[in-house]
Design an enzyme around this catalytic site. Structure first.
Site, short mmCIF file in Angstrom:
data_model
loop_
_atom_site.label_atom_id
_atom_site.label_comp_id
_atom_site.label_asym_id
_atom_site.label_seq_id
_atom_site.Cartn_x
_atom_site.Cartn_y
_atom_site.Cartn_z
CE LYS A 279 -0.41 -0.27 5.05
NZ LYS A 279 -1.27 -0.66 6.18
CE1 TYR B 226 12.02 31.58 -0.35
CE2 TYR B 226 12.35 29.22 -0.07
CZ TYR B 226 11.98 30.30 -0.86
OH TYR B 226 11.58 30.10 -2.15
C1 LIG Z 1 -0.49 -1.58 6.94
C2 LIG Z 1 -1.03 -2.86 7.40
C3 LIG Z 1 -0.18 -3.97 7.53
C4 LIG Z 1 1.31 -3.89 7.41
O1 LIG Z 1 1.84 -3.36 8.61
P1 LIG Z 1 3.42 -3.32 8.88
O2 LIG Z 1 3.54 -3.00 10.32
O3 LIG Z 1 3.99 -2.27 8.00
O4 LIG Z 1 3.95 -4.66 8.53
C5 LIG Z 1 -0.77 -5.18 7.83
N1 LIG Z 1 -2.10 -5.30 8.02
C6 LIG Z 1 -2.94 -4.25 7.92
C7 LIG Z 1 -4.40 -4.44 8.16
C8 LIG Z 1 -2.43 -2.99 7.63
O5 LIG Z 1 -3.26 -1.94 7.56
#
Ligand SMILES: *Cc1c(COP(=O)(O)O)cnc(C)c1O
Length: 385
Positions: A42, A268
């Site tokens: 993601k 800046y």
């Molecule tokens: C983002 C997410 C993960 C991955 O989490 P990490 O700590 O980065 O491994 C797994 N399960 C769900 C439901 C998530 O939202």
């Protein structure tokens, strides 16, 4: 192959795909014989680039991926990624047909979501989210009647049942106990489903910390995000994380060098004032690339020619200033490293995130966007000036 040299003219993300594959193998080992890795890609694979990451993992045999939303899943399919792709976040029921079109599995957020998806009259593969204590998404684990009703809804094919651990990263005794409680609530609900004649499908509950901290679980998948990218969310790196290798480096260029007299200011607001004759390098990366603007005034550093040099003044959208007074060899065109290694020196994502007051997950996901992605070993143009 496409000429990549222009991609290294300004600032870029560099992916060590060997490190990625190494991490995937290591996590598969940790998961045990019957449990497979579900690669969480993601937010553009936590800023690494979802397509190159998913392709590299698919080549090595990973067949399950998780994304946050429909658009991310569709983008992977358009890029030719096969296998299971699970949408972990909410998809509005009106977009249900797109889930079918792109062959995506959808997490069921709660009973109302399930009912609305069912009403579409499609055959939709879903994973039932159980709320075992995080109180984000999911049907409350103890509401057996709701679970039964959801599983009987027409038009939904139950491919999996999952939950999410919300304190697995903490070594504190009370958090460990909470995690054990979440596991018990999850497995007891799964056992009840089986006894009630409802097949839970593929079950999964661990994310990165759950995979690394817990013994192998009786699950079909472990969902790894941050560990796949070889960094811990927060320092220090616990023992279990030692063998993971960081995948991403962030690099930019020295665009110009300036010498200031003692007392002059730069940037800046002239926020940087030099107390001695100072040589500044202008580096071609800024907050428009996802860096935290506050980093330059919170002790941020860059690596140049294997040496740490301090950022100074206010970071700009596309550039930042670095004090190279103690590095007379610095030259226009030099590669600057913002995250990663150069020579014997390293600026870890954990260190940079801590300076920004955040976790590596946020530091890295912010890099999605403008920066091109290169694989380590691709030609980097050294004749730039
Ligand atoms: C983002 C997410 C993960 C991955 O989490 P990490 O700590 O980065 O491994 C797994 N399960 C769900 C439901 C998530 O939202």
């Amino acid at each position: 192959m496409e000429d990549q040299t222009w991609k290294t003219s300004r600032a870029w993300r560099e992916l060590d795909l060997d490190a990625l594959r190494h991490n995937a193998r290591l996590l598969e080992e940790k998961l045990g014989a019957d449990c497979r890795l579900m690669a969480v890609v993601k937010a553009d694979a936590y800023g690494h680039g979802a397509v190159p990451v998913a392709r590299a993992l698919a080549e090595q045999g990973v067949t399950a991926f998780a994304v946050a939303c429909l658009a991310e899943g569709a983008a992977l399919r358009r890029a030719g990624v096969e296998g299971t792709i699970l949408v972990l976040g909410y998809t509005p029921p009106e977009e249900g047909a797109e889930l079918v079109r792109w062959r995506l599995h959808q997490a069921v957020a709660d009973e109302a979501h399930a009912a609305a998806l069912s009403a579409l009259g499609l055959s939709l593969p879903v994973h039932l989210a159980l709320d075992t204590g995080m109180h984000r998404l999911g049907i409350p684990w103890e509401d057996r009647e709701a679970v039964r009703r959801v599983c009987r809804l027409p038009g939904l094919r139950l491919e999996g049942t999952f939950s999410h651990l919300c304190a697995a990263d903490s070594p504190a005794a009370e958090d460990r106990a909470f995690t054990r409680g979440q596991l018990e609530r999850f497995y007891s609900t799964v056992a009840w489903m089986e006894a009630a004649g409802i097949s839970p499908g593929a079950i999964h509950i661990q994310a990165s910390y759950g995979i690394l901290q817990l013994p192998p679980q009786p699950c079909a998948y472990g969902r790894a995000g941050i560990a796949l990218y070889g960094v811990a969310s927060t320092p220090p790196r616990a023992e279990e994380w030692r063998d993971l290798r960081p995948v991403l480096s962030l690099r930019a260029r020295v665009a110009a060098l300036r010498t200031l007299e003692a007392g002059e200011g730069a940037g800046y607001g002239l926020a940087f004032r030099c107390g001695r004759t100072t040589r500044l390098a202008v580096v071609t990366v800024g907050y428009g690339d996802g860096l935290f603007r506050t980093l330059s005034q919170n002790g941020g550093q860059v690596l140049l020619r294997g040496r740490r040099c301090p950022m100074v003044g206010r970071m700009c959208m596309d550039q930042l200033l670095v004090d190279v007074t103690d590095l007379p060899e610095a030259a226009v065109g030099d590669v600057a490293t913002l995250i990663g290694s150069d020579g014997g020196a390293e600026l870890s994502a954990e260190e940079v995130a801590a300076r920004c007051g955040t976790i590596t997950n946020e530091l890295l996901t912010r890099l999605a966007g403008r920066l091109p992605v290169l694989e380590t070993g691709q030609k980097v143009n050294s004749q730039w000036s």
